[in-house]
Design a protein around this motif. Structure first.
Motif, PDB file in Angstrom:
ATOM      1  N   GLY A  26      16.261  38.998  34.778  1.00  0.00           N
ATOM      2  CA  GLY A  26      17.074  38.343  33.765  1.00  0.00           C
ATOM      3  C   GLY A  26      16.203  38.034  32.553  1.00  0.00           C
ATOM      4  O   GLY A  26      14.991  38.269  32.565  1.00  0.00           O
ATOM      5  N   SER A  27      16.805  37.483  31.501  1.00  0.00           N
ATOM      6  CA  SER A  27      16.070  37.243  30.257  1.00  0.00           C
ATOM      7  C   SER A  27      14.916  36.261  30.441  1.00  0.00           C
ATOM      8  O   SER A  27      13.853  36.427  29.837  1.00  0.00           O
ATOM      9  N   THR A  28      15.081  35.250  31.280  1.00  0.00           N
ATOM     10  CA  THR A  28      14.020  34.260  31.491  1.00  0.00           C
ATOM     11  C   THR A  28      12.787  34.898  32.118  1.00  0.00           C
ATOM     12  O   THR A  28      11.650  34.667  31.685  1.00  0.00           O
ATOM     13  N   GLU A  29      13.000  35.715  33.124  1.00  0.00           N
ATOM     14  CA  GLU A  29      11.881  36.370  33.812  1.00  0.00           C
ATOM     15  C   GLU A  29      11.233  37.428  32.920  1.00  0.00           C
ATOM     16  O   GLU A  29      10.008  37.570  32.909  1.00  0.00           O
ATOM     17  N   LEU A  30      12.043  38.133  32.146  1.00  0.00           N
ATOM     18  CA  LEU A  30      11.500  39.118  31.215  1.00  0.00           C
ATOM     19  C   LEU A  30      10.630  38.447  30.164  1.00  0.00           C
ATOM     20  O   LEU A  30       9.569  38.952  29.797  1.00  0.00           O
ATOM     21  N   ALA A  31      11.081  37.289  29.665  1.00  0.00           N
ATOM     22  CA  ALA A  31      10.321  36.562  28.648  1.00  0.00           C
ATOM     23  C   ALA A  31       8.962  36.134  29.181  1.00  0.00           C
ATOM     24  O   ALA A  31       7.947  36.208  28.474  1.00  0.00           O
ATOM     25  N   ALA A  32       8.914  35.695  30.434  1.00  0.00           N
ATOM     26  CA  ALA A  32       7.650  35.286  31.048  1.00  0.00           C
ATOM     27  C   ALA A  32       6.695  36.475  31.155  1.00  0.00           C
ATOM     28  O   ALA A  32       5.496  36.361  30.877  1.00  0.00           O
ATOM     29  N   ASN A  33       7.218  37.620  31.532  1.00  0.00           N
ATOM     30  CA  ASN A  33       6.387  38.811  31.654  1.00  0.00           C
ATOM     31  C   ASN A  33       5.961  39.355  30.299  1.00  0.00           C
ATOM     32  O   ASN A  33       4.860  39.902  30.161  1.00  0.00           O
ATOM     33  N   LEU A  34       6.810  39.197  29.296  1.00  0.00           N
ATOM     34  CA  LEU A  34       6.441  39.606  27.941  1.00  0.00           C
ATOM     35  C   LEU A  34       5.280  38.758  27.434  1.00  0.00           C
ATOM     36  O   LEU A  34       4.333  39.276  26.833  1.00  0.00           O
ATOM     37  N   PHE A  35       5.332  37.462  27.703  1.00  0.00           N
ATOM     38  CA  PHE A  35       4.257  36.558  27.297  1.00  0.00           C
ATOM     39  C   PHE A  35       2.957  36.933  28.007  1.00  0.00           C
ATOM     40  O   PHE A  35       1.880  36.951  27.396  1.00  0.00           O
ATOM     41  N   ARG A  36       3.071  37.255  29.300  1.00  0.00           N
ATOM     42  CA  ARG A  36       1.892  37.676  30.069  1.00  0.00           C
ATOM     43  C   ARG A  36       1.266  38.927  29.456  1.00  0.00           C
ATOM     44  O   ARG A  36       0.040  38.995  29.272  1.00  0.00           O
ATOM     45  N   ALA A  37       2.081  39.897  29.116  1.00  0.00           N
ATOM     46  CA  ALA A  37       1.581  41.158  28.588  1.00  0.00           C
ATOM     47  C   ALA A  37       0.921  40.988  27.223  1.00  0.00           C
ATOM     48  O   ALA A  37      -0.177  41.500  26.980  1.00  0.00           O
ATOM     49  N   THR A  38       1.583  40.257  26.320  1.00  0.00           N
ATOM     50  CA  THR A  38       1.037  40.106  24.967  1.00  0.00           C
ATOM     51  C   THR A  38      -0.253  39.299  24.972  1.00  0.00           C
ATOM     52  O   THR A  38      -1.205  39.638  24.254  1.00  0.00           O
ATOM     53  N   GLN A  39      -0.312  38.253  25.790  1.00  0.00           N
ATOM     54  CA  GLN A  39      -1.510  37.414  25.818  1.00  0.00           C
ATOM     55  C   GLN A  39      -2.685  38.125  26.482  1.00  0.00           C
ATOM     56  O   GLN A  39      -3.839  37.945  26.085  1.00  0.00           O
TER      57      GLN A  39
END
Length: 286
Positions: free
Chosen positions: A205-218
């Motif tokens: 879902g969008s919440t889990e995707l957002a967490a993984n996006l933050f992980r990837a960018t950082q």
């Protein structure tokens, strides 16, 4: 120790900011080298060249951020004459100061300033996401962003020495383990009752995707900024970033990603959207 950004430094960097005829902000290399305390402009040019390489390694077109121009510069007599200069975007400035002499206090200040301002700009660009109303639209947006940043993360990992496909799979697994409390890709599949053929990211879902996006960018940013070299160090970095994202979720009282529900495949949503577009073409498509 992190350098505290002073009001004087903020004023300095803001004072040399310029706006072009299209209303786009930029900084002149002829202004920046003086502010950063370099004795001669020619000593500053190698720093910009390193920044261009970093830009290219980030999968960003160099021409979008570094533009060669002729600039009228005041010379000793008070007269002006055209000199070669470079029009730098905010992101170009960020990369430039990251490659400047870290021993200079003003450089450390610049690194903090442009890092902060670049992050703010990225958040503002997410307005497109904030305007989305449905969960499906948000998922599509974030999945596309994650695909783009995963590609950039792969480039950063390759630069750190993670080259073979098997090594990259291990590297990715470390990120998952950090974010998912020790669970790797296989364990996440089992926890969420996904089939082996089903991609984890396609059922978030969008919440889990957002967490993984933050992980990837950082992780990408840290690999490049800290010049991480070696598979072991790269894996540890990915794990640590994932763990910090997890800690942030915990501090905010959010649901741990492994406990978030599985949703229908993003592929199904994409198919629905295509069918909808065929049924309701825009004026341009008619």
């Amino acid at each position: 120790m992190r350098t505290r950004l002073t009001k004087k430094a903020i004023t300095t960097f803001e004072s040399i900011k310029k706006i072009d005829d299209n209303g786009v902000e930029y900084w002149s290399s002829r202004d920046l080298w003086k502010v950063l305390g370099y004795t001669e402009y020619r000593h500053f040019l190698p720093v910009i060249e390193k920044a261009k390489i970093a830009c290219q390694n980030s999968s960003q077109p160099i021409s979008d951020h570094f533009e060669d121009i002729l600039e009228m510069v005041v010379i000793g007599s008070g007269a002006e004459r055209p000199l070669d200069s470079i029009k730098l975007s905010r992101y170009a400035c960020y990369l430039t100061v990251q490659n400047a002499d870290p021993g200079k206090t003003i450089v450390a200040q610049a690194q903090t300033y442009f890092a902060t301002q670049t992050r703010i700009a990225e958040i503002q660009q997410m307005d497109a996401y904030n305007r989305l109303s449905s969960e499906d639209e948000k998922r599509l947006f974030l999945r596309n962003e994650l695909a783009k940043h995963n590609s950039q993360l792969a480039d950063a990992a390759k630069g750190a020495g993670v080259i073979e496909p098997r090594d990259y799979a291990i590297f990715q697994n470390h990120g998952y383990m950090g974010l998912y409390g020790g669970l790797g890709a296989k364990e996440i599949h089992e926890r969420k009752n996904l089939k082996k053929s089903q991609k984890i990211l396609d059922h978030m879902g969008s919440t889990e995707l957002a967490a993984n996006l933050f992980r990837a960018t950082q992780t990408e940013e840290k690999l490049r900024r800290d010049h991480i070299v070696g598979k072991t160090k790269a894996n540890r970095t990915h794990y640590e970033v994932g763990a910090k994202v997890r800690q942030t979720i915990k501090e905010l009282g959010g649901t741990m990603p492994e406990n978030l529900p599985v949703v229908e495949s993003i592929k199904t949503i994409e198919t629905k959207k295509k069918k909808q577009m065929l049924r309701n073409p825009t004026e341009e498509e008619k």
